[in-house]
Design an enzyme around this catalytic site. Sequence first.
Site, mmCIF file in Angstrom:
data_model
loop_
_atom_site.group_PDB
_atom_site.id
_atom_site.type_symbol
_atom_site.label_atom_id
_atom_site.label_comp_id
_atom_site.label_asym_id
_atom_site.label_seq_id
_atom_site.Cartn_x
_atom_site.Cartn_y
_atom_site.Cartn_z
ATOM 1 N N SER A 268 37.267 50.037 86.960
ATOM 2 C CA SER A 268 37.897 49.344 85.842
ATOM 3 C C SER A 268 39.410 49.312 86.005
ATOM 4 C CB SER A 268 37.556 50.063 84.534
ATOM 5 O OG SER A 268 36.173 50.022 84.324
ATOM 6 N N GLY B 282 4.757 42.561 75.408
ATOM 7 C CA GLY B 282 4.013 43.814 75.489
ATOM 8 C C GLY B 282 3.938 44.334 76.915
ATOM 9 N N GLU C 151 32.416 42.344 87.309
ATOM 10 C CA GLU C 151 33.528 41.454 86.948
ATOM 11 C C GLU C 151 34.249 41.978 85.703
ATOM 12 O OE1 GLU C 151 33.524 37.440 87.853
ATOM 13 O OE2 GLU C 151 31.846 37.551 89.248
ATOM 14 N N ARG D 86 34.771 34.752 85.237
ATOM 15 C CA ARG D 86 34.163 35.192 83.974
ATOM 16 C C ARG D 86 33.526 34.049 83.220
ATOM 17 N NH1 ARG D 86 39.040 38.517 83.789
ATOM 18 N NH2 ARG D 86 38.248 40.499 84.541
ATOM 19 N N ASP E 142 39.451 35.586 86.110
ATOM 20 C CA ASP E 142 39.350 34.821 84.857
ATOM 21 C C ASP E 142 38.382 33.654 85.033
ATOM 22 O OD1 ASP E 142 41.126 36.463 83.616
ATOM 23 O OD2 ASP E 142 42.851 35.108 83.754
ATOM 24 N N ILE F 7 8.115 40.962 73.115
ATOM 25 C CA ILE F 7 7.027 40.063 72.723
ATOM 26 C C ILE F 7 5.869 40.119 73.704
ATOM 27 C CG2 ILE F 7 6.413 37.629 72.454
ATOM 28 C CD1 ILE F 7 8.337 37.583 70.509
#
Lengths: 260, 387, 379
Positions: free
Chosen positions: B132, B339, B363, B243, B240, B337
């Site tokens: 980061s 299962g 990213e 993203r 940028d 949904i």
Amino acid sequence: MRIVVCIKQILDPETIKFSRSQQAIDDRLATRIMNPPDRWALDAALRFKEADPSIEVIAMSLGEPGVEDVLREALALGCDRAILLSDAAVVKARAAGLAQIVATAIRRLRNVQLVMTGHMALDTGSGTLGARLAIELGDWPVLMNVDQLRLEGGHITGLQYADEKYYHSSYPLPAVATVLETPQHPRYPHGADIINAYRVRNVEVWSSLALGIDPTTLPAPTTGRQLRVPPARQLGLIVEGTPQEAAQTLVAMLRSRRVI
Amino acid sequence: MDLTLPKEYDLLRHMIRDVMENEFAPVAEEADEKAEVPFEAIKVAAKAGLFGIPFPQEYGGSGAGELGYVILMEEISRVDSAMATVVGAHIGIAAMAVYVDGSRALKEKYLTPMAQGAKIGAFCLTEPAAGSDAAAIKTRAIRSNGNWVINGTKIYISNGPFADLFSVLAVTDPALGARGGVTAFVVEKEMGTKIGVVEKKLGIRASATSEVIFDEVEVPQANVIGQEGLGFVTFMKTLDLGRVTVGAASLGGAQKALEMIIDYARLAEKYGMPLAHQQQVQFMIADLYSWNEMLRGLVYRTAWMVDNHRPFAREAYVCKLMGSEIASKAVSYAMEIHGALGLSRDYPLERAFRDARIAEIFEGTNEIQRIIIARDLLREVGVHIEP
Amino acid sequence: MNFAFTEEQAMFRDMFADFAAKEVEPRAEHMAEDEEVPAGLLKKAAMQGFLGALTPEDYGGAALDPMSYILLLEEIAKSDMSTAMVLHVHNSLASQAILLCGSEAQKEEWLPALAEGGAVGAWALNEPDSIALGSMQATAKVDGDAYILHGTKAWVSNAGIAGLYVIFAVAPEGPTAFLVPADAEGLKLGNRDKTLGMRGVQINPLYLNDVAVPAESVLGQPGGAQAVLDQVTDFSRLSMAAIALGGAHHALDLGVKFAIDRKQFGSEIALKGAIQAFIADSALEVETLRSQIYRCASLAEQGKLDREAAAIAKLWANRVAYQVGNRMIQTHGGYGYILDYAIGRVFRDCRTIEGIEGTNRSQQTAIAKSVLATHGFAA
Ligand SMILES: Cc1cc2nc3c(=O)[nH]c(=O)nc-3n(C[C@H](O)[C@H](O)[C@H](O)COP(=O)(O)OP(=O)(O)OC[C@H]3O[C@@H](n4cnc5c(N)ncnc54)[C@H](O)[C@@H]3O)c2cc1C
Ligand SMILES: Cc1cc2nc3c(=O)[nH]c(=O)nc-3n(C[C@H](O)[C@H](O)[C@H](O)COP(=O)(O)OP(=O)(O)OC[C@H]3O[C@@H](n4cnc5c(N)ncnc54)[C@H](O)[C@@H]3O)c2cc1C
């Protein structure tokens, strides 16, 4: 020499719904696509061009102005020219009328040695334009439902599918061929060619006037009177019992209904 | 305000979907299970120009801009998110760095083969101590006889194992650090890059991720991207752009999940009635549709801003942040949904679930996106925050 | 009210934790890779009495009280949820059903073998198109004094390693449970089901190709499958919830350790507000889940565990496991996505819990029904 490929825009069958309550086709969400078999026809024509760059491939379509999109797709795939036959007087032409107009345009082009179509339009399932064109063009030979096309020595050769068998066929040019879909996927257009097909290239629009056609002399188009969605299928009857018993019951039932 | 897409983009989408469904869909499951990159399909995609969609035609691209690129990522992700990573790393960041700040000569030499798919790129930023905190990179480039010599190790590099070209960030002036002391380079594999550990991953397994090691790798001066010392800016501008398309890829994944839910709700019967008749299921469908439509609006608007040279960085953060979270939620709903079927590796949801998770991490993690959005907004009222 | 463990329970817990750390933890990653439980591990578990955990000593079991058993599953799951699940299916379903519903002869025939690890138990209830007795398709036709079982069972955990299957099928008297040895003629395993998580559990479909079983193999009464389910379901949901608890605890542990080790922007990420919020919310959920599960275990000790309490435990467990796993993988950043770190496996397992023994929706339905009933409303 020139090859003309006839292309139809259809509603994508996967996006059409039937409305039972209205007894009508609901195409509000339908998208328009190039009739898939035409893509294979185009692909075959473009292969000829790759082998012999002097060949000019021309895509041709008759219809409303919106049909232009499939012609741009044909340009993106590599056609040299794209011609839209369109004006208010002829857009509704079908069958015989359609063949007359397309044939007129083809004659106008000169030096067209081969006309290719898909084996059928998936919307109508008719598959007659190729044969009709051959007649209109002056009884050109026609290869119906072919695959593995080759151009050599002034002949068009291919595997023709009929009566559940394949036959080798070969005819001298000029000729008409109606092309089958094959498992091998036809080429993809290149991204840049897609962009250029819209931003740089041109679809020529020919009107009936320019073709010297008098629309009033065209055969009347077939019109639909009523469209009906088949009723939903009912659950069948299951005959119970041992095989012997069931067979007896079944025979009795068929007799009583006078089927046998 | 006309929000219809120009028609060429419909055809572009149609072509990309065709390529994805014919070439990638049939091999995606096996590629995931065996963690193998589907190179045959990638070749077909390259031939159709998929790797050059956003770039100008003079550099071998399609000239479809960010809008085209957004469509590309959306369609790829509907079928195969691992491929979205291969393409995203290659086009969206590696090639994009050259496009964003490279000289004309550099673009001709490197962007063109990348746009054509003749060469594959990788983007080398992350290091063991710099995830980061990208400004903490240690990889060093030192000038020597008019060239640069690079030393250092990059980790978690997508496309690392098979890339031909590497966009690399290295420290050129430790005193200045990220503010003027970091430079971006294009490095060819032939200049001596080495591949370290190839990682085993939770998802996007058909994309390959590895260490890339620079051990006395000599790079010509001409391979500097943009200005010496301003590489950090180049890389951030590039990210940028990337993203926006993480958002687009998420949109594709979320849309696919919604389609799967609707299909299953229509067909699967529990207690004598299709699931569609349960309100809980209906609400999931309604919520997901609403989120997807919001995301679609955002992603396409941001792409428009990029193509029309408006400032877009803040919107790009939102695309990545909201997109990745909506996509994870969509797949998660779909799984709930379905299962036990949703948990089976013979059914594509399980793969989608593992794959979707990466978008919240790479990213720039979503925490970092949030920090930057808040920092941006707070700065406007005179408050400066540290991450 | 007393929230403390008895001395014995506390001692057991330490012993379970010790076993998990020494025997389970080191094998966990391999189990997920190879997708099987090593036989050696089961042998060791049997030696500790874990395969007869709830079985009375008369039948060779360890006769753990419900609380201690829940602690066993939690502690094992803290190292590996798959291993815990193998024990769960064997104990909470197969052995429990025999103990609670079986005849004396059945107990003598099966309980000691199950407890010693001579036979692993499996539970074949679900079918490709059925998760309820009402829609079950498998049949048990009467043939003299035998039944002929026919049909397909789905998602049978432990299928690959089982010595005994509890198989549900519709007999003329109604849905019935049968005890069927793995070597019965006509039993056939289908291809291994590959799942997102719980990869160490061997799950297969089971084909019943006219399996002949004697009338004595009926568990409980012919037509009494519902009674068997009523006896085991609530406690078995609770024990799945305990596995989720162990998994969520493990995830939190891994995340916290990572956050303390990992430095970015000049300090441990454990000091960042966002990470602390992840940790705090996860701890909140894990601890409330633990309270509900221990409360249920205490109810079980008193024979008072009810549908609602167990369903609340399982529904909350489904959510907590997923949410905590999700936050903790996020806390790991890119490292979470790389399989060298255990969090990836734990995350997968945590999500898989939801598909086992009642999805969120079925728990919701059960809870709502019970709550509405207390207001005199029959849903
Ligand atoms: C499959 C995959 C592919 C990748 N591909 C590439 C690639 O092609 N090129 C490349 O350069 N990199 C790549 N990466 C690396 C990726 O971009 C990083 O993993 C990511 O940026 C996070 O960094 P990190 O892993 O070091 O996590 P850390 O930065 O260590 O983050 C750990 C946790 O701390 C949080 N955190 C960190 N700082 C703060 C803060 N100040 N406040 C609050 N929370 C904080 C994070 O959000 C995260 O939750 C890839 C990673 C993966 C997993
Ligand atoms: C790893 C794993 C191991 C398993 N092991 C075993 C085993 O050993 N033995 C065995 O018999 N089974 C086993 N199962 C099966 C499992 O117990 C069932 O799958 C589970 O009960 C859910 O049923 P389902 O998969 O059909 O999901 P479904 O129930 O079909 O889920 C789909 C949707 O149906 C709806 N739904 C389901 N139930 C209800 C309800 N009661 N009321 C309203 N709506 C409802 C919900 O909307 C739900 O989202 C296993 C499953 C997994 C994933």
